[in-house]
Design a protein around this motif. Structure first.
Motif, PDB file in Angstrom:
ATOM      1  N   GLU A  19      17.477 -18.693   0.674  1.00  0.00           N
ATOM      2  CA  GLU A  19      17.224 -18.173   2.019  1.00  0.00           C
ATOM      3  C   GLU A  19      17.664 -19.147   3.107  1.00  0.00           C
ATOM      4  OE1 GLU A  19      16.608 -15.184   2.201  1.00  0.00           O
ATOM      5  OE2 GLU A  19      15.858 -14.783   0.184  1.00  0.00           O
ATOM      6  N   ARG A  36      21.867 -16.850   6.652  1.00  0.00           N
ATOM      7  CA  ARG A  36      20.495 -16.423   6.417  1.00  0.00           C
ATOM      8  C   ARG A  36      19.580 -17.188   7.366  1.00  0.00           C
ATOM      9  NH1 ARG A  36      20.362 -14.843  -0.047  1.00  0.00           N
ATOM     10  NH2 ARG A  36      21.948 -13.203   0.181  1.00  0.00           N
ATOM     11  N   TRP A  44       9.888 -13.399   1.665  1.00  0.00           N
ATOM     12  CA  TRP A  44      11.264 -13.132   1.227  1.00  0.00           C
ATOM     13  C   TRP A  44      11.351 -13.128  -0.295  1.00  0.00           C
ATOM     14  CZ3 TRP A  44      12.707 -11.240   5.440  1.00  0.00           C
ATOM     15  CH2 TRP A  44      12.377 -11.836   6.660  1.00  0.00           C
ATOM     16  N   HIS A  59      16.782 -10.053   2.101  1.00  0.00           N
ATOM     17  CA  HIS A  59      16.793 -11.483   2.387  1.00  0.00           C
ATOM     18  C   HIS A  59      16.494 -11.782   3.850  1.00  0.00           C
ATOM     19  CE1 HIS A  59      18.217 -12.356  -1.612  1.00  0.00           C
ATOM     20  NE2 HIS A  59      19.167 -11.444  -1.477  1.00  0.00           N
TER      21      HIS A  59
END
Length: 565
Positions: free
Chosen positions: A98, A103, A303, A310
């Motif tokens: 992540e 992200r 997550w 995501h």
């Protein structure tokens, strides 16, 4: 599963040679339709569709009304089972995943500092994949049981489901607890009824023992014009809790209204909010949340629980639930299932509130669990309060109120013009007209400020990022990926300071010491450092067409107070 069994007439047809061929044709047609549904459903839940729906959604995209119980059951159970089957990584590989570019490598900088120091450092790393899987399974099982969809359960009848989905159209839902909460709610309702002439019916929920002790405040609420209904919750109170966070999911799920504007007792609309129910942004999915100041960190176990959904900077914006707009019947009733997920999470607050600051993000998590898009109001909240001569830890601005904005600028400015709520002498520039107007004054920290605020110095200035859009204009196209839909608010920080009760400030942390700014500091910066950079302080009485010019007098005239906590 009962809902997936072929009807008896079709089974009979398959056994009868005279009707076998037509029956096979019927099955083939039904199979094609089912495959088409799966394909379209899969594409609508693809990675590119998880961005928040665009503001100004195209007309004609009104959410579908409730389908039959069997269809809702098959869709919801399929989504819940798919969620329950998603793999869960252990902490270290999940954090690495992540934190990749595109992200959430830096969202920890905008995360709630207390949460990062406590849960982030001491709890999240200890949550194993097994722990998370068990917690997720409990939610799935609890939601299935609520509808009677568990193995061997009795599914809700069409009539029972209709009651759960709400049978009484649109309305406002609020809660009242102790005397102070009820007094704040009385002020909000007086403004709605007496000043804005809002005629929406209102449900007020509370614990039986608390509602029975409201006395004259309840009488004053009952004396207001319009339909007001008092309803009691069946859930128990949590001993030793400073706030009964778990009540909010209960009242939204059980409300008799199918379309709900939920308001905290201290969230004051700046106009009659009825028109929001016809907003194109709301109609697209029947769900609107408003953003909080902070983002979730990549380390948040949510997550890991979501598996294939995501973290991205856009998706990580937390929700602030002083106001919510929900249609329980939208998407065939799936929105109600999302509310039931939030309700189940709130029942197990010992686990889920370690991932969410109280109840607030459980609603967002409910939609994430079902892979359902929802609308997030498109502007970052402003902090409303006042400048003070005595700076505290370098902060000259002291806010106590979250100012939340609208959804569809053109439509909302026209609404305010038609109601005569804009000062005649005010000139609205093109930038203001492109910006949605302020709609909710959520005075969530004013109750902590006590005698530091009084009439004349309460609502004076607002502080906001110069560009406060959560998403680029191009993000109105759903094909835009979430990571492409973010306006660079990465440098904006927020902090609550233990000064004058509580002071809330936002600042631009990108301004380094070379330019005399505060940078990443929270304390010890020189006077004025937090006012530099990509933030601005505006006179509340004059900005946005002067919509707030009478707020302070209105608030105190209708019984508003500072403090009372």
């Amino acid at each position: 599963m009962n809902s997936l069994r072929p009807p008896s007439w079709l089974l009979h047809s398959l056994r009868d040679p005279r009707t076998r061929r037509p029956a096979v044709i019927v099955i083939a047609i039904a199979s094609c339709c089912f495959l088409f549904f799966l394909t379209s459903s899969s594409s609508s839940h693809s990675e590119n569709s998880y961005a928040y729906p665009p503001s100004r959604a195209p007309p004609g995209s009104e959410a579908a009304k409730v389908q039959d119980p069997d269809t809702l059951q098959s869709q919801a159970v399929s989504l819940l089972d798919a969620l329950d089957a998603r793999p869960i990584l252990e902490y270290a590989p999940a954090l690495e995943q992540e934190s990749q570019p595109g992200r959430c490598p830096n969202t920890w900088r905008q995360a709630n500092r207390d949460m990062m120091r406590n849960e982030g450092e001491n709890v999240w790393p200890t949550m194993t994949a097994k722990d998370l899987a068990e917690a997720r399974r409990k939610i799935v099982d609890k939601v299935k049981a609520r509808f009677g969809w568990e193995q061997g359960g009795r599914p809700k009848s069409e009539r029972e489901l209709d009651v759960m989905l709400g049978q009484e159209g649109r309305g406002i839902v609020a809660t009242a607890g102790n005397q102070d909460t009820a007094q704040r709610l009385l002020t909000t309702l007086r403004i709605l009824r007496n000043r804005h002439r809002c005629s929406l019916p209102i449900e007020i929920w509370g614990f039986p023992d608390e509602l029975s002790r409201l006395g004259s405040i309840r009488d004053e609420i009952d004396a207001l014009d319009g339909d007001v209904r008092w309803r009691t919750v069946d859930i128990g109170k949590r001993d030793g809790r400073w706030k009964q966070f778990h009540i909010k999911g209960e009242v939204l799920a059980r409300s008799s209204f199918s379309e709900i504007l939920y308001l905290d007792s201290d969230s004051v609309p700046l106009t009659d909010p009825t028109f929001l129910f016809d907003s194109p942004t709301y109609k697209q999915h029947g769900a609107v949340l408003w953003p909080d100041f902070n983002r979730d960190a990549a380390a948040n176990p949510i997550w890991r629980l979501l598996g294939n959904l995501h973290c991205t900077p856009a998706r990580a914006w937390q929700a602030e639930t002083g106001q919510m707009l929900i249609d329980k019947r939208a998407r065939g009733g799936l929105n109600l299932v999302a509310l039931e997920i939030a309700r189940a999470m709130q029942e197990d607050e010992e686990f889920w509130f370690r991932l969410s600051g109280g109840d607030k993000d459980t609603f967002r998590f409910g939609f994430y669990f079902l892979s359902l898009p929802f609308a997030m109001a498109p502007h970052y909240p402003s902090s409303l309060g006042a400048l003070h001569g005595d700076s505290f830890e370098g902060h000259a601005f002291c806010g106590h109120t979250m100012l939340q904005y609208g959804l569809d600028p053109d439509r909302e400015w026209q609404h305010l013009r038609e109601r005569g709520q804009l000062a005649q002498e005010q000139h609205l520039g093109p930038e203001e007209l492109r910006h949605a107007p302020p709609l909710f004054v959520h005075a969530n920290a004013l109750k902590h400020s006590s005698f530091y605020n009084k009439r004349g110095d309460t609502f004076r200035q607002l502080k906001k990022p110069t560009d406060d859009r959560l998403f680029h204009p191009e993000a109105r196209q759903l094909a835009i990926r979430p990571e492409d839909a973010v306006v660079p608010l990465d440098s904006i920080r927020q902090v609550g300071l233990g000064h004058r009760g509580i002071c809330v400030d936002v600042w631009d942390a990108s301004v380094g010491s070379a330019a005399g700014g505060a940078g990443e500091q929270v304390e010890g910066a020189p006077q004025g450092a937090y006012e530099r950079g990509a933030v601005e302080i505006l006179d509340w009485r004059d900005v946005f067409g002067g919509i707030g010019r009478d707020l302070e007098d209105m608030y105190y005239d209708e019984g508003g107070v500072a403090g009372a906590w």
